[in-house]
Motif scaffolding. Structure first.
Motif, mmCIF file in Angstrom:
data_model
loop_
_atom_site.group_PDB
_atom_site.id
_atom_site.type_symbol
_atom_site.label_atom_id
_atom_site.label_comp_id
_atom_site.label_asym_id
_atom_site.label_seq_id
_atom_site.Cartn_x
_atom_site.Cartn_y
_atom_site.Cartn_z
ATOM 1 N N ILE A 159 -5.758 -0.630 4.337
ATOM 2 C CA ILE A 159 -4.573 -1.437 4.025
ATOM 3 C C ILE A 159 -4.728 -2.113 2.670
ATOM 4 O O ILE A 159 -3.793 -2.151 1.856
ATOM 5 N N HIS A 160 -5.923 -2.635 2.411
ATOM 6 C CA HIS A 160 -6.174 -3.384 1.173
ATOM 7 C C HIS A 160 -5.975 -2.516 -0.068
ATOM 8 O O HIS A 160 -5.469 -2.989 -1.100
ATOM 9 N N HIS A 161 -6.367 -1.242 0.024
ATOM 10 C CA HIS A 161 -6.359 -0.390 -1.162
ATOM 11 C C HIS A 161 -5.066 0.409 -1.327
ATOM 12 O O HIS A 161 -4.885 1.056 -2.371
ATOM 13 N N LEU A 162 -4.212 0.405 -0.340
ATOM 14 C CA LEU A 162 -2.972 1.169 -0.454
ATOM 15 C C LEU A 162 -1.916 0.369 -1.209
ATOM 16 O O LEU A 162 -1.729 -0.810 -0.976
ATOM 17 N N GLN A 163 -1.227 1.046 -2.123
ATOM 18 C CA GLN A 163 -0.085 0.461 -2.825
ATOM 19 C C GLN A 163 1.042 1.489 -2.883
ATOM 20 O O GLN A 163 0.828 2.592 -3.379
ATOM 21 N N GLU A 175 -8.771 -2.385 7.735
ATOM 22 C CA GLU A 175 -8.431 -3.370 6.703
ATOM 23 C C GLU A 175 -8.702 -2.820 5.311
ATOM 24 O O GLU A 175 -7.939 -3.081 4.366
ATOM 25 N N LYS A 210 1.707 -1.288 0.223
ATOM 26 C CA LYS A 210 1.008 -1.458 1.497
ATOM 27 C C LYS A 210 1.812 -0.816 2.626
ATOM 28 O O LYS A 210 3.041 -0.774 2.575
ATOM 29 N N VAL A 222 1.512 -6.871 7.573
ATOM 30 C CA VAL A 222 1.800 -5.572 8.189
ATOM 31 C C VAL A 222 2.244 -5.808 9.626
ATOM 32 O O VAL A 222 1.584 -6.542 10.369
ATOM 33 N N LYS A 235 3.778 -0.539 6.015
ATOM 34 C CA LYS A 235 4.693 -1.512 6.598
ATOM 35 C C LYS A 235 4.347 -1.812 8.057
ATOM 36 O O LYS A 235 4.578 -2.921 8.545
ATOM 37 N N HIS A 294 -2.290 -9.255 5.581
ATOM 38 C CA HIS A 294 -1.717 -8.194 4.757
ATOM 39 C C HIS A 294 -0.222 -7.988 4.989
ATOM 40 O O HIS A 294 0.367 -7.082 4.397
#
Length: 395
Positions: free
Chosen positions: A161-165, A158, A167, A201, A169, A199
């Motif tokens: 996922i939270h820090h990726l930009q 998590e 996000k 995903v 897929k 998120h």
């Protein structure tokens, strides 16, 4: 004329399982008795009732034509019935089940349907090769996450996922795991669904070894988790539990929009599985529950033999609760001459010990130091393989 291949091929490393298989074949052609513990390619026979039904159905001219790309309705209905009886999951055979030419084909085409340049997918490490390279072939990026099955792993997942930009897929999860044999309990999937919802995903679960379990362990299906169909799909196959690897029959179930996307792209690529195979597979699911359990018992005995022999030659191993593999840590002294590279070690063992195994490095650098040993040979051949290894490495 210069033949110029697509850029996507340049992103692919050599397929190590295939390389070891070819080398094993060459050695055998030269008269050497190489014991093959490399691939998860069952050598035990397909249940006779399935073979008999195939033979009968193949003679019917109606089954010799093109079939439905998504699979005939009766097969998809049988998959839905199996999920209901075995895992308590309700599936709509029209919208939530599709047949695939083995789960590997289905997974690859689903990646093409969902991912493209600019997209990314989370893949646990180490990983079965198609989990990584199905994403690569689709033109997307791979976000590697160290494999785990506990709360710490879920927090790590998590957090990434939270820090990726942008996000990711998709997240791709495989339990019981190939190659490491790592397993999960039902609550794990509930947490995964919650993460996927929060998120946005999608989840792809590879459940190829869900029916090959030992010692009373019951592998939970991702589909059992509340809300699983809202966020993802699951792949299963008849290759392992039913000894039908060469038949190429698998399934994808779950989210209807993801199933629709897979169906749409498959309609461009294939005309479906030979209908006689589909009919025989229906019979297998209806009538071969006992044979599936017996096959798991066979693998459990082979597992015990492999674990015992690994420890005897100084390799560390935890007895797996599922799959048809043992994931063993090679004694460091045995890897010294190879600079710790398991690929070089395994290629040399084919030459010197006449034993083929799958190097952990084939599944990514996180697999280095290990080998994956398939439970495909009988117990006498397993004993012989480890006598050869012991003689080569320890004497």
């Amino acid at each position: 004329m210069e033949i110029r291949t697509a850029h996507r091929l340049e992103r692919l490393p050599p397929y190590m399982l295939g390389k070891i298989k070819r080398l094993t074949h060459e050695k055998r052609k030269a008269g050497l008795d190489v014991i093959d513990l490399n691939m998860g390619n069952p050598k035990d026979p397909t249940p006779e009732v399935i073979v008999e039904k195939l033979s009968e159905a193949a003679r019917d001219p109606r089954n010799q034509r093109y079939s439905a790309s998504a699979g005939v309705f009766n097969l998809r209905r049988e998959v839905a019935l199996k999920y209901r009886h075995r895992w308590g999951v309700e599936l709509d055979p029209e919208r939530e089940v599709i047949a695939t030419i083995g789960s590997k084909e289905g997974f690859s085409h689903l990646c093409l349907a969902l991912l493209g340049p600019g997209d990314s997918a989370i893949v646990t490490r180490p990983a079965f090769q198609i989990h990584t390279y199905g994403v690569v072939l689709a033109g997307a990026s791979v976000i590697g996450v160290e494999l785990g099955n506990d709360a710490a792993f879920l927090r790590r997942l998590e957090e990434i996922i939270h820090h990726l930009q942008p996000k990711p897929k998709v997240m791709i999860l495989n339990f019981p795991n190939n190659p490491t044999t790592l397993c999960v309990e039902p609550g794990f999937w509930e947490e995964v669904v919650d993460i996927a919802r929060r998120h946005q995903v999608m989840v792809i679960s590879d459940f190829a070894y869900g029916e090959t379990c030992f010692d009373g362990y019951r592998a939970p299906s991702f589909m059992e988790a509340r809300g699983a169909k809202e966020v993802g799909v699951e792949f299963t196959t008849m290759s392992k539990a039913y000894n039908m690897a060469g038949w190429r029959i698998g399934f994808c179930v779950g989210n209807p929009e993801m199933i629709r996307a897979l169906s749409e792209i498959k309609s461009y690529y294939d005309y479906g599985i030979f209908q006689a195979i589909q009919i025989a597979s229906i019979v297998g699911m209806r009538e071969c529950g006992e044979e599936v359990e017996q096959q798991a018992e066979v693998y459990a005995r082979r597992r015990d033999s492999i674990v015992r022999h690994c420890r005897r030659i100084g390799w560390e191993v935890d007895p797996p609760k599922a799959t048809m593999f043992v994931w063993a840590r090679i004694a460091p002294s045995h890897l010294e001459a190879y600079g710790g590279r398991t690929v070089d070690f395994c290629l040399d063992m084919i030459d010197r010990a006449e034993v083929a195994m799958c190097p952990g490095g084939a599944f990514g650098e996180e697999g280095e130091g290990h080998v994956r040993i398939a439970m495909t040979e009988n117990e006498e051949r397993i004993r012989q393989a480890f006598r050869n290894l012991d003689r080569t490495l320890n004497r």
